[in-house]
Design a protein around this motif. Structure first.
Motif, PDB file in Angstrom:
ATOM      1  N   TRP A  95       5.666  -1.473   3.358  1.00 43.83           N
ATOM      2  CA  TRP A  95       5.325  -0.054   3.448  1.00 43.83           C
ATOM      3  C   TRP A  95       5.050   0.384   4.884  1.00 43.83           C
ATOM      4  N   GLY A  96       4.831  -0.567   5.788  1.00 46.90           N
ATOM      5  CA  GLY A  96       4.647  -0.237   7.196  1.00 46.90           C
ATOM      6  C   GLY A  96       5.951  -0.187   7.974  1.00 46.90           C
ATOM      7  N   ASN A  97       7.041  -0.429   7.301  1.00 44.14           N
ATOM      8  CA  ASN A  97       8.354  -0.357   7.955  1.00 44.14           C
ATOM      9  C   ASN A  97       8.668   1.085   8.357  1.00 44.14           C
ATOM     10  N   ASP A  98       9.469   1.243   9.383  1.00 40.56           N
ATOM     11  CA  ASP A  98       9.939   2.567   9.786  1.00 40.56           C
ATOM     12  C   ASP A  98      10.590   3.236   8.578  1.00 40.56           C
ATOM     13  N   LYS A  99      10.156   4.446   8.254  1.00 36.89           N
ATOM     14  CA  LYS A  99      10.680   5.146   7.088  1.00 36.89           C
ATOM     15  C   LYS A  99      12.201   5.347   7.178  1.00 36.89           C
ATOM     16  N   GLN A 100      12.734   5.449   8.403  1.00 38.92           N
ATOM     17  CA  GLN A 100      14.168   5.683   8.563  1.00 38.92           C
ATOM     18  C   GLN A 100      15.006   4.473   8.155  1.00 38.92           C
ATOM     19  N   THR A 101      14.421   3.290   8.222  1.00 41.38           N
ATOM     20  CA  THR A 101      15.168   2.067   7.902  1.00 41.38           C
ATOM     21  C   THR A 101      14.584   1.308   6.727  1.00 41.38           C
ATOM     22  N   TRP A 146       5.330  11.668  -2.500  1.00 40.54           N
ATOM     23  CA  TRP A 146       4.518  10.445  -2.411  1.00 40.54           C
ATOM     24  C   TRP A 146       4.949   9.546  -1.264  1.00 40.54           C
ATOM     25  N   PHE A 147       6.203   9.613  -0.880  1.00 39.73           N
ATOM     26  CA  PHE A 147       6.744   8.663   0.094  1.00 39.73           C
ATOM     27  C   PHE A 147       5.996   8.740   1.427  1.00 39.73           C
ATOM     28  N   PRO A 173       7.048   3.501  14.206  1.00 43.98           N
ATOM     29  CA  PRO A 173       6.695   3.711  15.617  1.00 43.98           C
ATOM     30  C   PRO A 173       5.402   4.503  15.788  1.00 43.98           C
ATOM     31  N   HIS A 174       4.411   4.246  14.922  1.00 49.41           N
ATOM     32  CA  HIS A 174       3.142   4.968  14.979  1.00 49.41           C
ATOM     33  C   HIS A 174       2.139   4.172  14.139  1.00 49.41           C
ATOM     34  N   ALA A 175       0.976   4.750  13.870  1.00 48.03           N
ATOM     35  CA  ALA A 175      -0.060   4.023  13.120  1.00 48.03           C
ATOM     36  C   ALA A 175       0.393   3.639  11.722  1.00 48.03           C
TER      37      ALA A 175
END
Length: 420
Positions: A262-268, A71-72, A280-282
């Motif tokens: 939820w629009g934050n970079d998934k890595q951080t 889901w992530f 860093p994308h849509a």
């Protein structure tokens, strides 16, 4: 074109998409011609939703990482599946929010008075587009009545491309138009309008709600700046399905006007920093947590379109169906006119059948087992959605409409007070 019932049967027999119809739950006693408002449920979409419910029950919170698919990354993964439909790179598309929310965040992000204070729109837009743009202008202290440059229609049905181009000058900072007009079904020339906007130093955005899934697009190649759309029409993802958006990769790194976790970079993302670190994308334009149960049916629905051969195959059949419908109206319904452009380059996926008593005619059609909708002042919208509509269905719809008109059955119905 041969408009006989036998011709319709021959076209169905030769239709390479005919078997897809069996994958949809079709209304038992109705001819469904409203797929441009709400597409039908497929067994594939139903199974995808049931799978998500099973994952919720069996995995609970572990579904965010352990579900298949997890889901992530649901929004980004579905965005990658959608990218070929709109002619975009996979990182330029994400599934998120609702269509209107996406208009808010994209217009709010990219409107810049230093680029140009005017926003070009058209007089026949779907209202929510204007509501959102006006709200974003007001939030910046800009008077919408002063900033909106509204391109009028010459005939009440369509908007001339040359009029749009004439409205774009150095005072314009943004052009925001639909790809297809919701009443008449006119298809705009996205590439030409985008080029004109860029020549004037403006950005070009589009609402693809009435074209995605039935008209191929080339957003990246056309250099469109941003776009929004829904998935519950031709893509059959269900009522209130989560929406989609596109952002050209040259705009990556822009901070969304409506930023959310939820629009934050998934890595951080789970650093839980109070300072927003946009993806860093849509994906940066996701606001709230992806609604998995509202997104899952889209996953299954996309399987049907993939098995059809993609949006190009759907477009080919859609044009054939609407050609046949237009010819039938011309031949058999002298009281009606066709408000949809006849050239393929200017036509979306539905046909506007015009009649002075369209509201009452629509009501009579529904009681005769034909599901259509009415749009003021005089349009019966008929949509032979290509994944589940047969040519014989189109023939039968026109036959029933002809009976209603010849017998003046619509006169038994009161005029409606609004849109149905």
């Amino acid at each position: 074109m041969d408009t006989s019932l036998d011709a319709a049967r021959r076209m169905d027999a030769a239709d390479p998409l005919s078997d897809l119809r069996e994958r949809f739950h079709l209304p038992a006693d109705d001819l469904y011609m409203d797929g441009n408002s709400l597409g039908l449920l497929s067994a594939d979409a139903e199974a995808a939703l049931e799978r998500a419910v099973d994952q919720w029950r069996d995995l609970a919170i572990r579904g965010w990482t352990d579900a298949d698919p997890d889901w992530f990354s649901y929004g980004e993964r579905l965005g990658a599946r959608l990218a070929p439909l709109v002619g975009a790179r996979r990182e330029e598309v994400v599934v998120a929010n609702s269509t209107t929310v996406n208009i808010h965040t994209l217009v709010g992000t990219f409107y810049d008075r230093d680029r140009g204070s005017k926003v070009v729109v058209d007089a026949l837009d779907f209202p929510t587009d204007h509501y959102a743009i006006r709200a974003q202008l007001r939030s910046r202290g800009v008077d919408p009545d002063e900033a909106l440059r509204v391109v009028d229609s010459r005939d009440g049905r369509t908007v001339a491309t040359e009029d749009v181009l004439a409205a774009i000058d150095d005072d314009v900072g943004m052009v925001f138009l639909p790809s297809v007009l919701y009443r008449s079904g006119q298809l705009f020339d996205v590439e030409t309008i985008t080029e004109a906007a860029h020549d004037a130093g403006a950005l070009a955005g589009f609402d693809l709600a009435h074209s995605v899934g039935v008209v191929p697009h080339a957003l990246s190649d056309s250099d469109v700046d941003f776009a929004v759309w829904c998935h519950y029409k031709y893509l059959n993802a269900g009522p209130g399905a989560v929406a989609g958006l596109y952002v050209n990769d040259r705009h990556f790194g822009a901070t969304p006007a409506l930023a959310g976790w939820w629009g934050n970079d998934k890595q951080t993302q789970f650093d839980m920093a109070m300072t927003y670190d946009p993806a860093p994308h849509a994906g940066a334009f996701q606001i709230g947590t992806v609604p998995v149960l509202a997104a899952a049916p889209l996953d299954g629905a996309l399987d049907v379109l993939a098995d059809a051969g993609g949006v190009e195959a759907a477009r080919e059949k859609s044009l054939a169906l609407t050609d046949y419908l237009i010819d039938l109206v011309d031949e058999r319904l002298p009281e009606c006119s066709v408000g949809t452009p006849r050239t393929h380059e200017e036509r979306g996926g539905h046909v506007a059948v015009e009649h002075p008593e369209a509201d009452r005619v629509s009501a009579a059609l529904r009681d005769a087992g034909v599901v259509v909708d009415y749009r003021p002042p005089n349009v019966v919208r008929v949509c032979p959605a290509p994944l589940y509509t047969r040519f014989v269905d189109v023939w039968e719809v026109v036959f029933r409409l002809q009976e209603i008109l010849d017998e003046r059955r619509y006169e038994a119905y009161p005029a409606s007070s609004g849109v149905t």
